[in-house]
Motif scaffolding. Structure first.
Motif, PDB file in Angstrom:
ATOM      1  N   UNK A 550      12.351  -4.192   3.570  1.00 24.17           N
ATOM      2  CA  UNK A 550      12.480  -4.542   5.096  1.00 24.17           C
ATOM      3  C   UNK A 550      13.591  -3.691   5.562  1.00 24.17           C
ATOM      4  N   UNK A 551      14.596  -3.710   4.980  1.00 25.31           N
ATOM      5  CA  UNK A 551      15.649  -2.977   5.693  1.00 25.31           C
ATOM      6  C   UNK A 551      15.206  -1.551   5.611  1.00 25.31           C
ATOM      7  N   UNK A 552      14.784  -0.930   4.638  1.00 27.12           N
ATOM      8  CA  UNK A 552      14.480   0.783   4.593  1.00 27.12           C
ATOM      9  C   UNK A 552      13.577   1.168   5.575  1.00 27.12           C
ATOM     10  N   UNK A 553      12.628  -0.003   5.676  1.00 30.41           N
ATOM     11  CA  UNK A 553      11.579   0.365   6.510  1.00 30.41           C
ATOM     12  C   UNK A 553      11.957   0.486   7.938  1.00 30.41           C
ATOM     13  N   UNK A 554      12.593  -0.957   8.352  1.00 33.65           N
ATOM     14  CA  UNK A 554      13.169  -0.996   9.887  1.00 33.65           C
ATOM     15  C   UNK A 554      14.002  -0.024  10.197  1.00 33.65           C
ATOM     16  N   UNK A 555      15.031   0.433   9.277  1.00 29.40           N
ATOM     17  CA  UNK A 555      15.901   1.489   9.665  1.00 29.40           C
ATOM     18  C   UNK A 555      15.259   2.714  10.172  1.00 29.40           C
ATOM     19  N   UNK A 556      14.269   3.204   9.388  1.00 33.59           N
ATOM     20  CA  UNK A 556      13.519   4.280   9.661  1.00 33.59           C
ATOM     21  C   UNK A 556      12.899   4.163  10.922  1.00 33.59           C
ATOM     22  N   UNK A 557      12.285   3.090  10.847  1.00 33.20           N
ATOM     23  CA  UNK A 557      11.307   3.035  12.171  1.00 33.20           C
ATOM     24  C   UNK A 557      12.264   2.903  13.661  1.00 33.20           C
ATOM     25  N   UNK A 558      13.237   2.242  13.364  1.00 29.48           N
ATOM     26  CA  UNK A 558      14.168   2.225  14.744  1.00 29.48           C
ATOM     27  C   UNK A 558      14.643   3.593  15.055  1.00 29.48           C
ATOM     28  N   UNK A 559      15.068   4.217  14.092  1.00 28.36           N
ATOM     29  CA  UNK A 559      15.678   5.485  14.278  1.00 28.36           C
ATOM     30  C   UNK A 559      14.608   6.465  15.017  1.00 28.36           C
ATOM     31  N   UNK A 560      13.432   6.532  14.396  1.00 26.82           N
ATOM     32  CA  UNK A 560      12.423   7.386  14.834  1.00 26.82           C
ATOM     33  C   UNK A 560      11.992   6.669  16.516  1.00 26.82           C
ATOM     34  N   UNK A 561      12.053   5.487  16.849  1.00 25.51           N
ATOM     35  CA  UNK A 561      11.854   4.955  18.062  1.00 25.51           C
ATOM     36  C   UNK A 561      12.505   5.594  18.889  1.00 25.51           C
ATOM     37  N   UNK A 562      14.000   5.517  18.695  1.00 27.43           N
ATOM     38  CA  UNK A 562      14.897   5.779  19.501  1.00 27.43           C
ATOM     39  C   UNK A 562      14.917   7.335  19.916  1.00 27.43           C
ATOM     40  N   UNK A 621       6.919   8.907  18.916  1.00 26.54           N
ATOM     41  CA  UNK A 621       7.488   7.549  19.097  1.00 26.54           C
ATOM     42  C   UNK A 621       7.177   6.362  18.365  1.00 26.54           C
ATOM     43  N   UNK A 622       5.796   6.348  18.065  1.00 22.40           N
ATOM     44  CA  UNK A 622       5.025   5.447  17.419  1.00 22.40           C
ATOM     45  C   UNK A 622       4.620   5.784  15.891  1.00 22.40           C
ATOM     46  N   UNK A 623       5.364   6.576  15.162  1.00 19.03           N
ATOM     47  CA  UNK A 623       4.588   7.375  14.031  1.00 19.03           C
ATOM     48  C   UNK A 623       4.666   6.010  12.967  1.00 19.03           C
TER      49      UNK A 623
END
Length: 716
Positions: A550-562, A621-623
């Motif tokens: 959960x942590x690794x996936x969330x960190x990458x998604x949030x970084x990408x979105x920003x 943004x939503x990759x």
């Protein structure tokens, strides 16, 4: 043209204008310096002109010479001819029906009564004789008290002066003062007189002839002009003076039936440039003695009559004792009777030498300055100098051709002086400007280097100074930026109070400062999201089996979105591998965002490559991203790298290649630092003295076998 382009041209054009004004001022103050050198250059062109048949001026054989030379004196058996000798020659020429006899003599005063009578009778009988006289040519009229006091002389001058009404443009004409004329009774029975006075240029060379001068009550013609008017049957009332010209109206040559006008160009002093035919022998010459003795032989006389009838005969003394010589453009010692003959030939043939108007010269000078100004902008000083010399050479050749072919004098010295001084000034200005620009560039470079050095130091702070290596593991890294700042980065950091370890390697697109800033942003976001997210869940990793995923996936998604949402217009992205390692179990949960697949090596074999699980970070943004996992067992190695290693080339352009990296990673059985060192050494040997074209980042992780045997296996 933009404001910047206009500004680039303003200073050179102002400098060129300054050169133009300075040279013109110098010419105004010292005109002889420019004019004399220009005339001497034209003399060379004229001498060349007379030596080449294609350019040689035409010769009208209506004008011929009869020379009293040394041969004639020996034939006459008298080295001191009297007026009786001249009388017989004049009578014979009159009987031969010549059109005009140009007697280049001034018979001053009386000699013996008999000889004077013979000369006057012969002159009157011939009816075609023009004698010479002389003036001192001055810029102002003679004072009244210095005017001719001899009543007979004064009366003759008043009678023979030309009254030309409505004359224009004569304010700078010479004045004829201090007259010296042929014996008045002799002049009165002739066709008239004309002044023989010649006016050399300041350097002593005779290039011009004053055709007409001002005298009290009117104008007086030159010897050549007066003789030509008699030859062409032009009375005084058909001579018209205009601005810069003298026109003979309705001229009629002997034997011709159609009259025509002849317009002669004059300079402001009333002078005509003489187009010299060539050396002294270029015209037809006859001996005085042959003419003198012709009357002794009727048959010979008839032959001479056939030869000379209808011609202008210039009768002159060129014997050794004659001092009547001067320098002309084509000869340093030239008999002056030839100057009068060449003046007549110039008018008869219409081969007038004209001068380019001042406006035309100024236009040429401006064009040359514009050309050298344009050349000064070339980056190569050699091209600028050779181009300027080429322009100067072409112009000088063109000016010479204009004179030789078109009888047009195009000034050379002043335009070339302007050209060369313009080039020197512009070159100096360009050198100073380039030095200033180089100084500014060097200053800017130093400032940029200082800024980049600061950036490098700041960026180096983003990299872990000491790797937080968990117990039972080895981690080694190598980082080499292609420039002072880099777009590559790696990170190793403890998570969940040391129970997990975050591992990151990334490669930002492009190089330099922009990539470095993007790298700092990506690294900061990824670490922040990775460390803050577990606290938001409020869960202990031990109680949450999928915590690391959960942590690794969330960190990458949030970084990408920003990044994609806020900085998408920058067009920047990063390939990124982020994994969370459980050191106790060896399980690695990861997301590979378009990065080079890390290699898992076991027993010298690459058993798995951790391939991509999503797009590069920041691309969309939503990759979509997904997490994957791998188990690292005892003595396994994980090698992570950026493409700066595999794409590095040698001199011929051969890449280091992924295959070679895989082989080196598989063959090396040493610890991680030795593995990293061996790969870096091989890479340096491959690249050689050249600098890497891309950033190089290498990370190696190894699990020890000893600890694995006694470790628990907590769930991930």
């Amino acid at each position: 043209m933009s404001i910047a382009d206009r500004a680039k041209w303003v200073r050179p054009l102002l400098l060129a204008a300054g050169v133009f004004a300075a040279v013109h001022l110098f010419h105004f103050l010292f005109p002889a310096l420019f004019d004399t050198w220009n005339e001497r250059l034209n003399d060379q062109f004229l001498a060349l002109k007379t030596s080449i048949a294609a350019f040689k001026p035409p010769y009208d054989d209506a004008i011929v010479h009869v020379d009293l030379n040394n041969t004639s004196l020996r034939a006459l058996k008298d080295f001191h001819p009297s007026r009786a000798h001249y009388a017989r020659a004049i009578r014979n020429l009159g009987d031969m029906q010549v059109a005009v006899q140009m007697c280049d003599f001034i018979f001053v005063g009386e000699t013996s009564a008999q000889n004077d009578r013979l000369l006057m009778e012969a002159t009157q009988a011939a009816g075609d004789v023009v004698f010479g006289m002389a003036f001192r040519l001055a810029g102002r009229p003679a004072p009244t008290e210095e005017a001719a006091q001899d009543p007979e002389l004064r009366d003759y001058l008043e009678l023979s002066t030309w009254k030309l009404p409505g004359s224009e443009g004569v304010s700078h004409f010479y004045f004829g003062v201090d007259p010296l004329i042929t014996l008045a009774p002799l002049a009165q029975v002739s066709r008239g007189t004309g002044f023989l006075t010649l006016t050399p240029d300041p350097d002593g060379v005779i290039r011009r002839m004053a055709l007409i001068v001002r005298v009290e009550g009117g104008f007086y013609p030159s010897f050549a002009l007066k003789s030509l008017c008699e030859f062409l049957k032009v009375p005084m009332d058909r001579v018209v003076l205009g601005p810069g010209s003298l026109t003979l109206r309705d001229t009629l040559r002997p034997g011709a039936s159609t009259p025509q006008d002849i317009t002669i160009p004059l300079d402001p002093r009333g002078c005509m440039r003489i187009n010299f035919l060539g050396p002294w022998g270029s015209m037809q010459h006859y001996n005085f003695s042959d003419i003198y003795l012709a009357s002794d032989d009727p048959d010979l006389f008839e032959q001479w009559q056939e030869e000379l009838s209808g011609r202008m005969v210039l009768l002159s003394d060129i014997s050794t004792g004659s001092a009547d010589m001067g320098q002309v453009p084509i000869d340093e010692i030239y008999l002056l009777s030839g100057v009068h003959a060449n003046a007549v030939n110039t008018i008869l043939t219409g081969s007038f030498i004209r001068e380019l108007p001042a406006a035309g010269t100024a236009g040429i000078e401006i064009a040359l300055l514009l050309a050298v100004t344009a050349l000064s902008f070339h980056r190569s000083a050699l091209v600028s100098a050779s181009g300027t010399l080429g322009v100067a050479g072409v112009y000088a050749i063109a000016a010479g051709f204009a004179l030789m072919e078109g009888n047009l004098i195009v000034p050379v010295v002043r335009p070339l002086t302007i050209l060369l001084f313009g080039w020197a000034g512009l070159s100096t200005w360009r050198a100073v400007e380039n030095a200033r620009l180089r100084a500014e560039i060097e200053k800017a470079r130093q400032i940029a280097e200082r800024e980049l050095e600061i950036g490098r130091k700041i960026q180096s702070g983003f990299l872990p100074a000491v790797l937080p290596v968990p117990a039972g593991w080895e981690i080694a890294a190598h980082f080499q930026p292609a420039r002072q700042v880099s777009g590559d980065f790696y990170d190793v950091f403890a998570m969940a109070e040391g129970r997990y370890t975050g591992i990151v390697i990334a490669d930002v697109c492009d190089h330099g400062v922009g990539s470095a800033l993007f790298m700092a942003l990506t690294r900061s976001l990824l670490r922040a999201y990775a460390l803050q997210y577990p606290g938001k869940l409020g869960l202990d990793p031990a109680d949450y089996p999928s915590w690391s995923q959960s942590v690794v996936l969330n960190a990458v998604q949030q970084t990408n979105a920003y990044i994609a949402g806020i900085h998408g217009d920058a067009g920047m992205f990063a390939t990124l591998f982020f994994g969370i390692l459980n050191p106790a179990t060896g399980e690695l949960r990861y997301v590979n965002g378009g990065h080079e697949p890390p290699m898992l090596i076991r027993n010298g074999q690459i058993i798995r490559q951790l391939k991509t699980t999503g797009l590069p970070v920041g691309a969309l943004p939503d990759a979509p991203f997904r997490a994957d996992s791998v188990a690292i067992e005892a003595d396994d190695r994980l090698v992570l790298y950026t493409d700066g290693i595999t794409d590095a080339t040698d001199g011929p352009g051969n890449a280091f290649s992924k295959e070679r990296l895989m082989r080196l990673s598989s063959e090396n059985r040493y610890d991680t630092q030795a593995l990293v060192d061996s790969i870096v050494s091989a890479l340096n040997q491959h690249v050689g003295a050249a600098s890497p074209a891309d950033d190089i980042t290498l990370l190696a992780i190894r699990r020890h076998a000893a600890l694995f045997s006694g470790c628990a296996h907590p769930q991930g």
